[in-house]
Design an enzyme around this catalytic site. Structure first.
Site, short mmCIF file in Angstrom:
data_model
loop_
_atom_site.label_atom_id
_atom_site.label_comp_id
_atom_site.label_asym_id
_atom_site.label_seq_id
_atom_site.Cartn_x
_atom_site.Cartn_y
_atom_site.Cartn_z
CB SER A 187 -0.94 0.01 1.21
OG SER A 187 -0.21 0.20 2.41
CB CYS A 220 -1.95 -1.13 11.57
SG CYS A 220 -1.49 -2.87 11.68
N PRO A 221 -0.06 -1.70 8.79
CG PRO A 221 1.23 -3.22 7.55
CD PRO A 221 -0.12 -2.56 7.58
N GLY A 222 1.87 0.22 8.40
CA GLY A 222 2.76 1.36 8.22
C GLY A 222 3.16 1.67 6.79
N GLY A 223 2.42 1.17 5.81
CA GLY A 223 2.78 1.43 4.41
C GLY A 223 2.78 2.91 4.08
CG ASP A 239 -4.42 0.69 12.69
OD1 ASP A 239 -4.90 -0.25 13.35
OD2 ASP A 239 -4.59 0.83 11.48
CG ASP A 259 -12.34 4.47 16.15
OD1 ASP A 259 -11.98 4.73 14.98
OD2 ASP A 259 -13.51 4.18 16.44
CG ASP A 276 -5.34 3.16 2.32
OD1 ASP A 276 -6.41 3.24 1.69
OD2 ASP A 276 -4.51 2.26 2.12
CE LYS A 305 -9.75 1.65 1.36
NZ LYS A 305 -8.42 1.50 0.77
#
Length: 360
Positions: A187, A220-223, A239, A259, A276, A305
């Site tokens: 991502s 998460c996870p940090g892209g 996250d 959140d 994202d 989305k």
């Protein structure tokens, strides 16, 4: 030129078609679309000859959500003879003079890509012949029109031109980005492409500079955090999940297990907000609106989305609603733009810049 050729992602032809029909109607240009599912391109055939050239000039490529690249084209050239494919192409380009670049390409499908080797070999003799006829300049010139020859099948091509100031710098409108080996997820390429697309290269140093403070909602996870960190920014990564340890080890990331829809930044000097999250697009838009109204960021990049059936219509409604809400809350000076980027899948990427006239 009678046709406007538009490159898009395979599977998004209906959205691309709906958008160009709407935009052409705004300019009082009549025509109809021709497309098939998963062809990765759309043809808008104008009723009046020459109108495609008008569309290629008056519709800003960057203002189109689902189009990667476009060019005004002649009628489809079919059954190009193997012994001389070049002559019909040159004849089709009779109204183009002293172009600055040649691109021989195919739509972005596996079937069309089988023609890629042919296109590479064909480019050289075609370029030489175009130069001899004066259709193409001896040296590439970034200020002159770009010739496009797009093979959609063997011996079958659309031929035309785009304007250098209203064209993607990439073949088929697709930037080729390299996945960093230490990035936590693929991502990361989405935000990398978004920065390249929405921020002019000459402004990267000021608007993507080291030392800026940023927030990544749904990190998460940090892209996406990775892209901020590699540019020297400090990141509040929000996250409930775990962040990649390699990012935490940089000392530039503070992880808030919270959140993203309820998080409030402890510091209010945030330049970049990125998001994202897998959530309803209207809910994400409302979240960004709230942050903008509170004045918690300068620029934002976020994804919406696309689970909808009428994707162009629904995205347009969300963007129009966002524009209205910002104005109702006395935010008059802003730029809002949206693009279905190459590294996006079933989503679009939106950029919101507050008070752009005040600079950085």
């Amino acid at each position: 030129m009678i046709n406007l050729f538009l490159f898009c992602r395979a599977g998004y032809e209906k959205d691309c078609a709906a958008e160009i029909q709407h935009r052409a109607a705004e300019l009082d240009i009549g025509g109809f679309v021709k497309t098939k599912n998963n062809d990765a391109y759309v043809i808008f055939q104008c009723f009046q000859p020459g109108d495609a050239s008008v569309l290629a000039q008056k519709i800003e490529l960057d203002s189109l959500i689902f189009t990667r690249q476009m060019f005004a084209a002649k009628a489809l050239l079919k059954n190009l003879p193997e012994q001389d494919r070049i002559s019909p192409i040159i004849e089709a380009l009779s109204e183009v003079n002293k172009a600055g670049e040649l691109r021989v390409e195919t739509p972005d499908t596996n079937e069309a890509k089988e023609l890629s080797n042919f296109c590479k070999k064909f480019t050289v003799p075609l370029r030489q012949k175009l130069k001899k006829t004066g259709t193409l300049l001896e040296k590439e010139n970034p200020r002159r029109p770009i010739i496009h020859v797009c093979f959609v099948a063997p011996g079958t091509a659309y031929v035309g031109f785009s304007l250098s100031n209203n064209s993607s710098p990439y073949l088929r409108g697709i930037p080729r980005l390299k996945m960093a080996s230490d990035a936590p997820s693929r991502s990361t390429l989405k935000l990398d492409e978004a920065f390249i697309h929405f921020i002019p290269k000459e402004e990267h140093e000021k608007r993507l500079s080291s030392g800026m403070h940023s927030v990544d909602l749904g990190a998460c996870p940090g892209g996406w955090t990775y892209q901020l960190v590699r540019r020297g920014m400090f990141v509040a990564a929000v996250d409930n999940g775990l962040m990649a340890q390699s990012l935490m080890d940089t000392g530039q990331v503070k992880h808030y297990q919270a959140d993203g829809f309820r998080f409030e930044p402890p510091r209010k000097n945030i330049y970049w907000l990125v998001c994202d999250m897998i959530e309803k697009p209207s809910r994400v838009a409302e979240l960004i609106e709230a942050w903008a109204i509170n004045g918690w960021f300068k620029e934002a990049i976020f994804n919406l989305k696309l689970p909808m059936k009428s994707r162009y219509k629904d995205v347009s409604i969300i963007l129009a609603t966002m524009t209205e809400i910002l104005k109702e809350n006395d935010i008059k000076d802003f730029e809002l733009s949206c693009k279905h980027l190459y590294h996006d899948r079933d989503e679009v990427t939106v950029h919101l810049w507050l008070n752009p006239t005040k600079g950085w």
